[in-house]
Design a protein around this motif. Structure first.
Motif, PDB file in Angstrom:
ATOM      1  N   VAL A   7      65.131  21.742 -28.948  1.00  0.00           N
ATOM      2  CA  VAL A   7      65.992  20.584 -29.192  1.00  0.00           C
ATOM      3  C   VAL A   7      65.270  19.315 -28.749  1.00  0.00           C
ATOM      4  CG1 VAL A   7      68.254  19.529 -28.817  1.00  0.00           C
ATOM      5  CG2 VAL A   7      68.009  22.027 -28.723  1.00  0.00           C
ATOM      6  N   ALA A   8      65.137  18.370 -29.655  1.00  0.00           N
ATOM      7  CA  ALA A   8      64.621  17.051 -29.291  1.00  0.00           C
ATOM      8  C   ALA A   8      65.803  16.154 -28.952  1.00  0.00           C
ATOM      9  CB  ALA A   8      63.823  16.450 -30.445  1.00  0.00           C
ATOM     10  N   MET A  44      62.964   6.649 -27.694  1.00  0.00           N
ATOM     11  CA  MET A  44      62.609   6.240 -29.044  1.00  0.00           C
ATOM     12  C   MET A  44      61.840   4.934 -29.095  1.00  0.00           C
ATOM     13  SD  MET A  44      64.968   5.822 -32.449  1.00  0.00           S
ATOM     14  CE  MET A  44      65.453   4.144 -32.116  1.00  0.00           C
ATOM     15  N   ASP A  45      60.736   4.968 -29.842  1.00  0.00           N
ATOM     16  CA  ASP A  45      59.985   3.756 -30.156  1.00  0.00           C
ATOM     17  C   ASP A  45      59.728   3.742 -31.656  1.00  0.00           C
ATOM     18  OD1 ASP A  45      57.924   5.562 -30.605  1.00  0.00           O
ATOM     19  OD2 ASP A  45      56.822   5.037 -28.776  1.00  0.00           O
ATOM     20  N   ARG A  46      58.881   2.836 -32.116  1.00  0.00           N
ATOM     21  CA  ARG A  46      58.658   2.698 -33.560  1.00  0.00           C
ATOM     22  C   ARG A  46      57.887   3.869 -34.155  1.00  0.00           C
ATOM     23  NH1 ARG A  46      62.140  -1.433 -35.130  1.00  0.00           N
ATOM     24  NH2 ARG A  46      62.105  -3.062 -33.524  1.00  0.00           N
ATOM     25  N   ALA A  49      59.184   8.870 -35.735  1.00  0.00           N
ATOM     26  CA  ALA A  49      59.044   9.848 -36.817  1.00  0.00           C
ATOM     27  C   ALA A  49      57.779  10.683 -36.638  1.00  0.00           C
ATOM     28  CB  ALA A  49      59.027   9.143 -38.170  1.00  0.00           C
ATOM     29  N   LEU A  50      56.692  10.047 -36.218  1.00  0.00           N
ATOM     30  CA  LEU A  50      55.446  10.782 -35.981  1.00  0.00           C
ATOM     31  C   LEU A  50      55.625  11.791 -34.853  1.00  0.00           C
ATOM     32  CD1 LEU A  50      52.868   7.845 -36.228  1.00  0.00           C
ATOM     33  CD2 LEU A  50      53.380   9.568 -37.959  1.00  0.00           C
ATOM     34  N   ARG A  51      56.324  11.378 -33.815  1.00  0.00           N
ATOM     35  CA  ARG A  51      56.556  12.277 -32.673  1.00  0.00           C
ATOM     36  C   ARG A  51      57.403  13.473 -33.090  1.00  0.00           C
ATOM     37  NH1 ARG A  51      55.418  14.941 -28.598  1.00  0.00           N
ATOM     38  NH2 ARG A  51      56.542  14.729 -26.628  1.00  0.00           N
ATOM     39  N   LEU A  52      58.434  13.226 -33.886  1.00  0.00           N
ATOM     40  CA  LEU A  52      59.287  14.320 -34.338  1.00  0.00           C
ATOM     41  C   LEU A  52      58.537  15.270 -35.270  1.00  0.00           C
ATOM     42  CD1 LEU A  52      62.601  12.342 -34.949  1.00  0.00           C
ATOM     43  CD2 LEU A  52      62.282  14.185 -33.285  1.00  0.00           C
ATOM     44  N   ARG A  53      57.711  14.730 -36.132  1.00  0.00           N
ATOM     45  CA  ARG A  53      56.924  15.589 -37.017  1.00  0.00           C
ATOM     46  C   ARG A  53      55.971  16.453 -36.208  1.00  0.00           C
ATOM     47  NH1 ARG A  53      53.081  12.960 -41.554  1.00  0.00           N
ATOM     48  NH2 ARG A  53      51.883  12.452 -39.677  1.00  0.00           N
ATOM     49  N   GLU A  54      55.428  15.875 -35.147  1.00  0.00           N
ATOM     50  CA  GLU A  54      54.472  16.590 -34.299  1.00  0.00           C
ATOM     51  C   GLU A  54      55.131  17.779 -33.592  1.00  0.00           C
ATOM     52  OE1 GLU A  54      53.124  15.268 -30.034  1.00  0.00           O
ATOM     53  OE2 GLU A  54      51.881  14.211 -31.496  1.00  0.00           O
ATOM     54  N   MET A  77      66.511   8.388 -41.518  1.00  0.00           N
ATOM     55  CA  MET A  77      65.159   8.875 -41.231  1.00  0.00           C
ATOM     56  C   MET A  77      65.165  10.387 -41.051  1.00  0.00           C
ATOM     57  SD  MET A  77      62.831   8.172 -37.851  1.00  0.00           S
ATOM     58  CE  MET A  77      63.946   9.214 -36.868  1.00  0.00           C
ATOM     59  N   LEU A  78      66.129  10.889 -40.274  1.00  0.00           N
ATOM     60  CA  LEU A  78      66.192  12.328 -40.029  1.00  0.00           C
ATOM     61  C   LEU A  78      66.525  13.088 -41.301  1.00  0.00           C
ATOM     62  CD1 LEU A  78      68.059  12.213 -36.598  1.00  0.00           C
ATOM     63  CD2 LEU A  78      65.645  12.737 -36.972  1.00  0.00           C
ATOM     64  N   ASP A  79      67.370  12.508 -42.154  1.00  0.00           N
ATOM     65  CA  ASP A  79      67.662  13.129 -43.449  1.00  0.00           C
ATOM     66  C   ASP A  79      66.386  13.254 -44.281  1.00  0.00           C
ATOM     67  OD1 ASP A  79      70.380  13.403 -42.949  1.00  0.00           O
ATOM     68  OD2 ASP A  79      70.914  11.521 -43.931  1.00  0.00           O
ATOM     69  N   LEU A  80      65.602  12.188 -44.334  1.00  0.00           N
ATOM     70  CA  LEU A  80      64.365  12.215 -45.113  1.00  0.00           C
ATOM     71  C   LEU A  80      63.378  13.246 -44.574  1.00  0.00           C
ATOM     72  CD1 LEU A  80      63.734   8.393 -45.711  1.00  0.00           C
ATOM     73  CD2 LEU A  80      64.223  10.123 -47.455  1.00  0.00           C
ATOM     74  N   MET A  81      63.403  13.433 -43.253  1.00  0.00           N
ATOM     75  CA  MET A  81      62.491  14.405 -42.631  1.00  0.00           C
ATOM     76  C   MET A  81      62.999  15.834 -42.721  1.00  0.00           C
ATOM     77  SD  MET A  81      61.309  12.327 -39.212  1.00  0.00           S
ATOM     78  CE  MET A  81      59.991  13.514 -38.856  1.00  0.00           C
TER      79      MET A  81
END
Length: 307
Positions: A7-8, A44-46, A49-54, A77-81
């Motif tokens: 869980v993030a 959260m920072d800008r 998305a990169l961190r979540l993908r990682e 953003m989360l929907d797109l990912m």
């Protein structure tokens, strides 16, 4: 035995409610670890998305408050990912964060809300938009950020002086609403079920940001001592609003109730799609009253996201 998940927990960010979000997120992360899940905490920072993908989590616990975590931006953003996440989705979040848009959706469905309209902040220095007393609040902020009650006896001046400290110095537009005398009430809804009604009694002033998050400044009476029909009406209004807006997981609806008007004095003010999870927060308090401890509440919210 609950399957172990990764869980993030998204928290922090850059809204006016950053500190509250960090406190909520820390509590949630600790609960998830006690339950047995793997947890990655993300301030959260800008580059979120990169961190979540990682890290590729199984689910994201959205513990952000205010924009952009509560207004549909992060949800989109989360929907797109393709990531599952807690609480409400893009559309419900975007509507509920906008108090005027929320009225446009809920009032035609018979949910009583205060009148009022959006005004340019600069116009307040020329004259009052409503008869005093009235309330001014940002259209899309939570946690009572930037709320002002303008009365005949207020030190803001009449009309409001340019030098008077208030939300008109921070926001270009404000929502002006009639002030409703009486009690401050709130109702948590979990998976479409209202938990309880709490009366919030500030020890001084009104239920503003400091009163919400400073220990000892507000007395919580849960359950509130109200006529049975008012309790039932508040819980039904909260559930109806939750459903009408398309919310998921947990929400919290805030009310004003004027006992002098009886049942007609109950007004829904707003629906919070990302309710606080701090030690002073109201959703955990009402869940506890219903026999759901903090860890079980967190588990319920995660289960709702996975469903």
């Amino acid at each position: 035995m609950t399957a172990r998940l990764h869980v993030a927990v998204l928290m922090g960010g850059w809204s006016n409610e950053r500190q509250v979000s960090l406190t909520s997120g820390a509590g949630i992360a600790a609960a998830l670890r006690r339950i047995g899940h793997k947890v990655t905490e993300i301030d959260m920072d800008r580059d979120v998305a990169l961190r979540l993908r990682e890290i590729a989590p199984d689910v994201v616990f959205n513990a952000l408050h205010g924009t952009p975590g509560e207004d549909g931006t992060v949800q989109g953003m989360l929907d797109l990912m393709g990531l599952r996440y807690t609480h409400s989705g893009l559309t419900a979040s975007a509507i509920a964060i906008d108090k005027q848009l929320t009225k446009a959706i809920l009032a035609p469905r018979g949910i009583r809300m205060p009148g009022g309209h959006v005004v340019k902040s600069a116009s307040l220095h020329d004259g009052d938009p409503l008869p005093r007393p009235y309330v001014l609040k940002p259209v899309n902020e939570g946690s009572s950020v930037g709320v002002a009650i303008v009365t005949d006896a207020s030190n803001y001046g009449n009309p409001i002086a340019h030098s008077a400290e208030g939300p008109w110095q921070q926001f270009d537009e404000l929502l002006a609403e009639p002030f409703i005398a009486g009690k401050e009430l709130t109702v948590a809804v979990l998976d479409g079920e209202a938990l309880a009604v709490t009366e919030l009694m500030p020890t001084q002033g009104f239920y503003d940001y400091d009163a919400k998050y400073t220990d000892g400044l507000t007395v919580h009476q849960c359950p509130a001592e109200l006529p049975a029909d008012v309790t039932q009406a508040a819980m039904k209004m909260a559930v109806d609003a939750h459903i009408a807006l398309g919310c998921c997981g947990a929400t919290r609806s805030d009310f004003r109730y004027d006992p002098a008007q009886g049942l007609a004095g109950l007004y829904l003010l707003e629906v919070n799609t990302q309710p606080g999870m701090t030690p002073l927060s109201l959703v955990p308090e009402q869940a506890k009253y219903r026999g759901i401890d903090y860890d079980a509440l967190v588990a319920r919210i995660v289960a709702s996201a996975l469903a």
